[in-house]
Design an enzyme around this catalytic site. Structure first.
Site, PDB file in Angstrom:
ATOM      1  N   ASP A  93       0.861  -1.167   0.000  1.00  8.07           N
ATOM      2  CA  ASP A  93       0.000   0.000   0.000  1.00  8.07           C
ATOM      3  C   ASP A  93       0.906   1.228   0.000  1.00  8.07           C
ATOM      4  OD1 ASP A  93      -2.957   1.009   1.912  1.00  8.07           O
ATOM      5  OD2 ASP A  93      -2.196   1.558  -0.046  1.00  8.07           O
ATOM      6  N   ASP A 267      -7.813  -7.813   0.165  1.00  8.36           N
ATOM      7  CA  ASP A 267      -6.910  -7.913   1.327  1.00  8.36           C
ATOM      8  C   ASP A 267      -7.715  -7.576   2.563  1.00  8.36           C
ATOM      9  OD1 ASP A 267      -6.596  -4.723   1.166  1.00  8.36           O
ATOM     10  OD2 ASP A 267      -5.781  -5.443   3.081  1.00  8.36           O
TER      11      ASP A 267
END
Ligand code: 726
Length: 373
Positions: A93, A267
């Site tokens: 991320d 996720d």
């Protein structure tokens, strides 16, 4: 082994897709669940175990790793794959979301975000360019643009301005990412709970011709119907032949309903975090092993599972470990939960290939509702 990043659609069932992302470090079978490996570790698991459960890719966190041990240090040590002994694909991320949820004293401007580390209070600047640089230093295979995930509920003009900032940052990240063969930079669709803004964001990002698209700004506390309505608006506005990643999602039910709307990658910290807190995900629904009703239950979590944590240990023993705060409790339940999530994804991939996703989804929901026999 391919030197490029390729997404191929193998089958569809309604809006649902069975696909494959092939990259130099390996192939990701979609729909895919990506275990969260925040600080270079999938907590309470060995990487070989994570692999054996069927995970094709794990996540790493730019925010955590830049603060400790530092992106330059990880690069000097050979990159995150070498450091954490995970030779397969890694997605990282960009850090924006974590800054807004973890850091103290953060300031957001056109330039980027400035924040104080929640670990040692050191001030850091995170621009779109620096986020991509850090993800490159980590050796990330799929890098996320720096974005702003606006907290809901919010006024429409606040959501609009935030979505437009994220679009400008996507452009800067694309330039900073440049041409890294075999790696990808994904844009992140924002737009809060406003369908028109969501479509505008998706169309503008599509215009950047990126290799994949994430849907952000969801799973931030909104009711599931709101999240699903956003997917109904966004997925048709994204390219058919590019992967779609719904960030931070979710429960097994969230995942099934999102796959049915055209999402390919997921996720969520839930299977790992809940496992450490005594919660087991099974095909009969959730089982809270802290509950005293398990104290003398000699049954395993699921005798038909091929995961030893689900098949070989009694609920009584798991209850004991959890109540005693024994490390093995969290280890076994994390193992069970990730195993269940990977078997859920395998079942969805098979069902899409066979054109029987609707029936499979109904059977799953029935199992969860039936509860723990
Ligand atoms: C839960 N609902 C949830 N999570 C959103 C994450 C973070 C996902 C992130 O969520 C944890 O970080 C906090 C995970 O670490 C614990 C990260 O794994 C590395 C994971 O990174 C993909 C979002 N990230 C960005 N960049 N933009 C988003 O709009 C966004 C939305 C989310 N909703």
């Amino acid at each position: 082994m391919t030197q490029s990043f390729q997404f191929s659609l193998l089958a569809t069932d309604g809006a649902a897709r069975r696909g494959e992302v092939s990259m130099p470090r390996g192939t990701i079978r979609t729909p895919a669940f990506m275990p969260v490996g925040t600080a270079g570790t999938v907590k309470a698991m060995y990487m070989d175990q994570v692999r054996d459960l069927g995970a094709d890719i794990i996540l790493g966190n730019t925010y955590h790793l830049m603060l400790r041990p530092g992106a330059e240090r990880v690069a000097r040590l050979g990159g995150l794959h070498e450091f954490a002994r995970w030779p397969h694909p890694i997605l990282t991320d960009s850090g924006g979301f974590q800054v807004m949820s973890l850091a103290q004293l953060r300031k957001l401007s056109e330039k980027g975000v400035t924040f104080k580390s929640h670990i040692d209070g050191v001030v850091h600047e995170m621009s779109p360019e620096r986020s991509i640089e850090i993800q490159g230093l980590l050796g990330s295979d799929i890098q996320m643009q720096l974005d702003e995930c606006v907290a809901l509920p919010a006024e429409r003009d606040v959501i609009e301005r935030s979505m437009e900032l994220s679009l400008r940052w996507a452009d800067r990240c694309k330039i900073a990412f440049g041409d890294q063969p075999g790696r990808a930079m994904f844009g992140i669709v924002q737009g809060g709970d406003d369908e028109a803004l969501r479509v505008r964001s998706a169309e503008a990002l599509t215009g950047l011709d990126l290799k994949g698209y994430a849907v952000g700004g969801l799973a931030v506390g909104e009711p599931q119907p709101v999240m699903l309505a956003m997917l109904d608006a966004v997925c048709p506005a994204l390219p058919q032949h590019k992967p779609r990643y719904l960030m931070g999602v979710g429960t097994p039910d969230d995942i099934v309903k999102s796959v049915q709307r055209g999402i390919d990658m997921f996720d969520c910290v839930m299977p790992t975090r809940a496992g450490r807190h005594g919660l087991a995900y099974t095909r009969h629904g959730k089982i809270n092993l802290r509950n005293a009703r398990h104290a003398e239950d000699s049954r395993p979590l699921d005798a038909e599972s091929d995961c030893p944590a689900a098949r070989d240990y009694s609920r009584a023993y798991l209850h004991h470990l959890v109540k005693a705060g024994e490390a093995l409790g969290g280890m076994l339940l994390t193992w069970n939960n990730l195993s269940y999530y990977q078997s859920l994804m395998q079942g969805l991939r098979d069902a899409i290939e066979a054109g029987r996703l609707a029936d499979h989804a109904a059977a799953l929901a029935e199992g969860w509702a039936r509860g723990d026999l």
